[in-house]
Motif scaffolding. Structure first.
Motif, mmCIF file in Angstrom:
data_model
loop_
_atom_site.group_PDB
_atom_site.id
_atom_site.type_symbol
_atom_site.label_atom_id
_atom_site.label_comp_id
_atom_site.label_asym_id
_atom_site.label_seq_id
_atom_site.Cartn_x
_atom_site.Cartn_y
_atom_site.Cartn_z
ATOM 1 N N ARG A 1 6.226 183.404 24.916
ATOM 2 C CA ARG A 1 5.880 181.982 24.887
ATOM 3 C C ARG A 1 4.427 181.798 24.476
ATOM 4 O O ARG A 1 3.569 182.584 24.842
ATOM 5 C CB ARG A 1 6.021 181.358 26.282
ATOM 6 C CG ARG A 1 7.418 181.219 26.739
ATOM 7 C CD ARG A 1 7.527 180.925 28.227
ATOM 8 N NE ARG A 1 6.777 179.817 28.761
ATOM 9 C CZ ARG A 1 7.255 178.601 28.992
ATOM 10 N NH1 ARG A 1 8.501 178.336 28.713
ATOM 11 N NH2 ARG A 1 6.512 177.669 29.510
ATOM 12 N N PHE A 2 4.196 180.746 23.717
ATOM 13 C CA PHE A 2 2.831 180.279 23.498
ATOM 14 C C PHE A 2 2.548 179.379 24.682
ATOM 15 O O PHE A 2 3.311 178.468 24.977
ATOM 16 C CB PHE A 2 2.738 179.490 22.190
ATOM 17 C CG PHE A 2 1.348 179.035 21.859
ATOM 18 C CD1 PHE A 2 0.560 179.784 21.009
ATOM 19 C CD2 PHE A 2 0.827 177.873 22.405
ATOM 20 C CE1 PHE A 2 -0.731 179.378 20.690
ATOM 21 C CE2 PHE A 2 -0.462 177.458 22.093
ATOM 22 C CZ PHE A 2 -1.247 178.206 21.241
ATOM 23 N N LYS A 3 1.476 179.639 25.384
ATOM 24 C CA LYS A 3 1.213 178.913 26.608
ATOM 25 C C LYS A 3 -0.139 178.225 26.545
ATOM 26 O O LYS A 3 -1.127 178.820 26.127
ATOM 27 C CB LYS A 3 1.248 179.889 27.784
ATOM 28 C CG LYS A 3 1.545 179.252 29.088
ATOM 29 C CD LYS A 3 1.878 180.309 30.116
ATOM 30 C CE LYS A 3 1.975 179.664 31.470
ATOM 31 N NZ LYS A 3 2.074 180.613 32.536
ATOM 32 N N ALA A 4 -0.157 176.972 26.947
ATOM 33 C CA ALA A 4 -1.391 176.202 27.037
ATOM 34 C C ALA A 4 -1.337 175.433 28.350
ATOM 35 O O ALA A 4 -0.349 174.755 28.630
ATOM 36 C CB ALA A 4 -1.515 175.252 25.858
ATOM 37 N N ASP B 1 3.007 170.898 28.084
ATOM 38 C CA ASP B 1 4.328 171.329 28.532
ATOM 39 C C ASP B 1 4.724 172.498 27.632
ATOM 40 O O ASP B 1 4.977 172.315 26.436
ATOM 41 C CB ASP B 1 5.325 170.171 28.406
ATOM 42 C CG ASP B 1 6.740 170.553 28.802
ATOM 43 O OD1 ASP B 1 7.169 171.687 28.519
ATOM 44 O OD2 ASP B 1 7.426 169.701 29.385
ATOM 45 N N ALA B 2 4.750 173.694 28.185
ATOM 46 C CA ALA B 2 4.981 174.902 27.384
ATOM 47 C C ALA B 2 6.350 174.888 26.702
ATOM 48 O O ALA B 2 6.482 175.388 25.588
ATOM 49 C CB ALA B 2 4.811 176.154 28.239
ATOM 50 N N SER B 3 7.356 174.317 27.336
ATOM 51 C CA SER B 3 8.682 174.285 26.711
ATOM 52 C C SER B 3 8.688 173.381 25.490
ATOM 53 O O SER B 3 9.222 173.749 24.442
ATOM 54 C CB SER B 3 9.740 173.850 27.728
ATOM 55 O OG SER B 3 9.931 174.871 28.683
ATOM 56 N N GLU B 4 8.090 172.200 25.603
ATOM 57 C CA GLU B 4 8.000 171.305 24.444
ATOM 58 C C GLU B 4 7.159 171.934 23.341
ATOM 59 O O GLU B 4 7.505 171.854 22.159
ATOM 60 C CB GLU B 4 7.389 169.966 24.855
ATOM 61 C CG GLU B 4 8.323 169.086 25.630
ATOM 62 C CD GLU B 4 7.705 167.735 25.974
ATOM 63 O OE1 GLU B 4 6.748 167.319 25.282
ATOM 64 O OE2 GLU B 4 8.190 167.111 26.918
ATOM 65 N N LEU B 5 6.068 172.557 23.732
ATOM 66 C CA LEU B 5 5.170 173.200 22.769
ATOM 67 C C LEU B 5 5.897 174.301 22.002
ATOM 68 O O LEU B 5 5.831 174.371 20.779
ATOM 69 C CB LEU B 5 3.955 173.761 23.514
ATOM 70 C CG LEU B 5 2.891 174.479 22.703
ATOM 71 C CD1 LEU B 5 2.271 173.560 21.661
ATOM 72 C CD2 LEU B 5 1.810 175.004 23.640
#
Length: 75
Positions: A2-5, A9-13
């Motif tokens: 996952r790309f995480k920020a 919202d990581a799922s939407e991202l």
């Protein structure tokens, strides 16, 4: 993976990153879920895949992720 920020919202991202990857057409990557979390799932079955092509995939994921975070629309 996952790309995480933290502020996103990581799922939407990750869903948007995948859509941009598919639109650009350089890499084919699946979307999957672990629980409620959307993940990016590359399937590497071609023996011709190189370290450089995998590094390119990661670089493109990061670039798209940063664009989404900055509010830059897809091309």
């Amino acid at each position: 993976f996952r790309f995480k920020a933290e502020e996103e919202d990581a799922s939407e991202l990750n869903t948007e990153i995948r859509e941009r990857l598919m639109q650009k057409g350089n890499y084919m990557i699946s979307r999957s879920n672990i629980g409620e979390d959307v993940i990016l799932r590359p399937v590497i079955a071609n023996p011709g895949v190189t370290k450089e092509s995998l590094e390119g995939l990661v670089a493109e994921v990061i670039a798209h992720g940063e664009d989404v975070r900055r509010g830059i629309p897809s091309a």
